[in-house]
Design a protein around this motif. Structure first.
Motif, PDB file in Angstrom:
ATOM      1  N   SER A   1       0.427  -1.155   0.136  1.00  0.00           N
ATOM      2  CA  SER A   1       0.455  -0.122  -0.093  1.00  0.00           C
ATOM      3  C   SER A   1       1.164   1.099  -0.059  1.00  0.00           C
ATOM      4  CB  SER A   1      -0.574   0.433   1.227  1.00  0.00           C
ATOM      5  OG  SER A   1      -0.027  -0.170   2.162  1.00  0.00           O
ATOM      6  N   GLY A   2       0.193   2.025  -0.366  1.00  0.00           N
ATOM      7  CA  GLY A   2       0.725   3.984  -0.804  1.00  0.00           C
ATOM      8  C   GLY A   2       0.419   4.840  -1.848  1.00  0.00           C
ATOM      9  N   THR A   3       1.209   5.192  -2.033  1.00  0.00           N
ATOM     10  CA  THR A   3       0.677   6.271  -3.670  1.00  0.00           C
ATOM     11  C   THR A   3       1.901   5.944  -4.602  1.00  0.00           C
ATOM     12  OG1 THR A   3       2.251   7.608  -2.911  1.00  0.00           O
ATOM     13  CG2 THR A   3       0.545   8.396  -1.724  1.00  0.00           C
ATOM     14  N   VAL A   4       0.925   5.890  -5.881  1.00  0.00           N
ATOM     15  CA  VAL A   4       1.720   5.793  -6.753  1.00  0.00           C
ATOM     16  C   VAL A   4       1.520   7.318  -7.757  1.00  0.00           C
ATOM     17  CG1 VAL A   4      -0.683   5.334  -7.856  1.00  0.00           C
ATOM     18  CG2 VAL A   4       1.724   5.473  -9.788  1.00  0.00           C
ATOM     19  N   THR A   5       2.426   8.189  -8.451  1.00  0.00           N
ATOM     20  CA  THR A   5       2.732   9.348  -8.460  1.00  0.00           C
ATOM     21  C   THR A   5       3.015   9.148 -10.304  1.00  0.00           C
ATOM     22  OG1 THR A   5       3.338  10.693  -7.311  1.00  0.00           O
ATOM     23  CG2 THR A   5       3.964  11.689  -8.873  1.00  0.00           C
ATOM     24  N   VAL A   6       2.046   9.697 -11.074  1.00  0.00           N
ATOM     25  CA  VAL A   6       2.638   9.784 -12.351  1.00  0.00           C
ATOM     26  C   VAL A   6       3.477  10.834 -12.931  1.00  0.00           C
ATOM     27  CG1 VAL A   6       1.363  10.113 -14.709  1.00  0.00           C
ATOM     28  CG2 VAL A   6       0.616   8.161 -13.174  1.00  0.00           C
ATOM     29  N   LEU A   7       4.894  10.514 -13.188  1.00  0.00           N
ATOM     30  CA  LEU A   7       5.229  11.599 -14.316  1.00  0.00           C
ATOM     31  C   LEU A   7       4.836  12.765 -14.613  1.00  0.00           C
ATOM     32  CD1 LEU A   7       8.839   9.548 -13.425  1.00  0.00           C
ATOM     33  CD2 LEU A   7       7.806  10.833 -11.996  1.00  0.00           C
ATOM     34  N   ALA A   8       3.620  12.337 -15.606  1.00  0.00           N
ATOM     35  CA  ALA A   8       3.610  13.430 -17.164  1.00  0.00           C
ATOM     36  C   ALA A   8       3.309  14.705 -16.158  1.00  0.00           C
ATOM     37  CB  ALA A   8       2.839  12.518 -18.045  1.00  0.00           C
ATOM     38  N   ASN A   9       2.227  13.954 -15.235  1.00  0.00           N
ATOM     39  CA  ASN A   9       1.602  15.399 -15.300  1.00  0.00           C
ATOM     40  C   ASN A   9       1.254  15.669 -13.610  1.00  0.00           C
ATOM     41  OD1 ASN A   9      -0.452  13.508 -13.757  1.00  0.00           O
ATOM     42  ND2 ASN A   9      -2.590  13.241 -15.339  1.00  0.00           N
ATOM     43  N   GLN A  10       2.357  14.846 -12.866  1.00  0.00           N
ATOM     44  CA  GLN A  10       2.972  14.673 -11.758  1.00  0.00           C
ATOM     45  C   GLN A  10       1.149  14.268 -10.651  1.00  0.00           C
ATOM     46  OE1 GLN A  10       5.553  15.116  -9.437  1.00  0.00           O
ATOM     47  NE2 GLN A  10       6.271  14.658 -11.627  1.00  0.00           N
ATOM     48  N   GLN A  11       0.263  13.235 -10.620  1.00  0.00           N
ATOM     49  CA  GLN A  11      -0.893  13.380 -10.194  1.00  0.00           C
ATOM     50  C   GLN A  11      -0.627  11.948  -9.005  1.00  0.00           C
ATOM     51  OE1 GLN A  11      -3.952  12.771 -12.821  1.00  0.00           O
ATOM     52  NE2 GLN A  11      -4.925  14.829 -12.989  1.00  0.00           N
ATOM     53  N   THR A  12      -1.080  12.236  -8.143  1.00  0.00           N
ATOM     54  CA  THR A  12      -0.960  11.726  -7.339  1.00  0.00           C
ATOM     55  C   THR A  12      -2.392  10.715  -6.537  1.00  0.00           C
ATOM     56  OG1 THR A  12       0.931  12.054  -6.368  1.00  0.00           O
ATOM     57  CG2 THR A  12       0.538  10.490  -5.546  1.00  0.00           C
ATOM     58  N   LYS A  13      -1.966   9.057  -6.897  1.00  0.00           N
ATOM     59  CA  LYS A  13      -3.279   8.400  -6.183  1.00  0.00           C
ATOM     60  C   LYS A  13      -2.674   7.547  -4.902  1.00  0.00           C
ATOM     61  CE  LYS A  13      -3.560   4.984  -9.518  1.00  0.00           C
ATOM     62  NZ  LYS A  13      -5.058   4.931 -10.478  1.00  0.00           N
ATOM     63  N   THR A  14      -4.191   6.892  -3.887  1.00  0.00           N
ATOM     64  CA  THR A  14      -2.985   5.926  -3.558  1.00  0.00           C
ATOM     65  C   THR A  14      -3.442   4.429  -4.417  1.00  0.00           C
ATOM     66  OG1 THR A  14      -5.835   4.461  -3.007  1.00  0.00           O
ATOM     67  CG2 THR A  14      -4.692   6.881  -1.697  1.00  0.00           C
ATOM     68  N   GLU A  15      -2.109   3.318  -3.924  1.00  0.00           N
ATOM     69  CA  GLU A  15      -2.513   2.650  -4.525  1.00  0.00           C
ATOM     70  C   GLU A  15      -2.400   1.536  -3.485  1.00  0.00           C
ATOM     71  OE1 GLU A  15      -0.640   1.664  -7.418  1.00  0.00           O
ATOM     72  OE2 GLU A  15      -0.160  -0.115  -7.259  1.00  0.00           O
ATOM     73  N   GLY A  16      -3.277   0.179  -4.419  1.00  0.00           N
ATOM     74  CA  GLY A  16      -2.321  -0.946  -3.065  1.00  0.00           C
ATOM     75  C   GLY A  16      -2.858  -3.072  -3.946  1.00  0.00           C
ATOM     76  N   ASN A  17      -1.615  -3.178  -3.779  1.00  0.00           N
ATOM     77  CA  ASN A  17      -1.460  -4.604  -4.047  1.00  0.00           C
ATOM     78  C   ASN A  17      -2.279  -6.334  -3.494  1.00  0.00           C
ATOM     79  OD1 ASN A  17      -1.901  -3.398  -7.273  1.00  0.00           O
ATOM     80  ND2 ASN A  17       0.016  -2.967  -6.880  1.00  0.00           N
ATOM     81  N   ASN A  18      -2.622  -6.941  -3.882  1.00  0.00           N
ATOM     82  CA  ASN A  18      -2.031  -8.381  -3.203  1.00  0.00           C
ATOM     83  C   ASN A  18      -0.587  -9.228  -4.034  1.00  0.00           C
ATOM     84  OD1 ASN A  18      -4.348  -8.849  -1.352  1.00  0.00           O
ATOM     85  ND2 ASN A  18      -5.222  -8.554  -3.350  1.00  0.00           N
ATOM     86  N   GLU A  19       0.292  -9.368  -3.637  1.00  0.00           N
ATOM     87  CA  GLU A  19       0.640 -10.354  -4.445  1.00  0.00           C
ATOM     88  C   GLU A  19       1.864 -11.767  -3.746  1.00  0.00           C
ATOM     89  OE1 GLU A  19       1.901  -6.122  -3.821  1.00  0.00           O
ATOM     90  OE2 GLU A  19       1.963  -7.203  -2.661  1.00  0.00           O
ATOM     91  N   LEU A  20       1.954 -12.061  -5.205  1.00  0.00           N
ATOM     92  CA  LEU A  20       2.304 -13.285  -4.814  1.00  0.00           C
ATOM     93  C   LEU A  20       4.109 -13.719  -5.188  1.00  0.00           C
ATOM     94  CD1 LEU A  20       1.968 -16.342  -3.713  1.00  0.00           C
ATOM     95  CD2 LEU A  20       1.151 -17.197  -5.855  1.00  0.00           C
ATOM     96  N   PHE A  21       4.985 -13.920  -4.464  1.00  0.00           N
ATOM     97  CA  PHE A  21       6.450 -13.999  -5.148  1.00  0.00           C
ATOM     98  C   PHE A  21       6.732 -15.618  -4.950  1.00  0.00           C
ATOM     99  CE2 PHE A  21       6.078  -9.869  -3.028  1.00  0.00           C
ATOM    100  CZ  PHE A  21       7.496  -8.687  -3.734  1.00  0.00           C
TER     101      PHE A  21
END
Length: 126
Positions: free
Chosen positions: A83-103
């Protein structure tokens, strides 16, 4: 800290630093990266190129939580979420980020390496 947990911490740090080389150093000699909404990336060149493209597009600031680690000889699987944030570099828009992962980790040349990695969003599309 367990070796696999250390690798996950290093992976988190490499993602947050947008460091494709550091990410690739954590992968096995024959990795597969399965990002959401994209074909599987097979082999070190494809995995490196994909992370380089990702880091040219977005900036991540994420934290991993580990729920289970199961070792079976030279392989191990790990279930996490991030969980955290992702910022799109082209427009500097930031939104929350969340994933389930399997390694899936592979013990290779005396070290644990990320061998297979799959993630999917844990957040509803907006």
């Amino acid at each position: 800290m367990e070796p696999i947990q250390q690798i996950l911490q290093q992976y988190e740090q490499a993602l947050n630093a947008s460091d494709a080389k550091a990410v690739l150093d954590l992968y096995s000699s024959d990795p597969v990266f399965m990002p959401q909404f994209a074909p599987a990336q097979v082999g070190r060149d494809a995995v490196r190129d994909t992370y380089e493209q990702i880091f040219q597009t977005i900036q991540l600031q994420v934290k991993f939580t580990t729920y289970e680690v199961e070792q079976m000889g030279e392989l191990a699987y790990v279930r996490t979420s991030s969980s955290g944030t992702v910022t799109v570099l082209a427009n500097q828009q930031t939104k929350t980020e969340g994933n389930n992962e399997l390694f899936i980790f592979k013990h290779e040349n005396g070290n644990w390496k990320i061998h297979r990695y799959l993630f999917a969003s844990s957040q509803a599309p907006n």
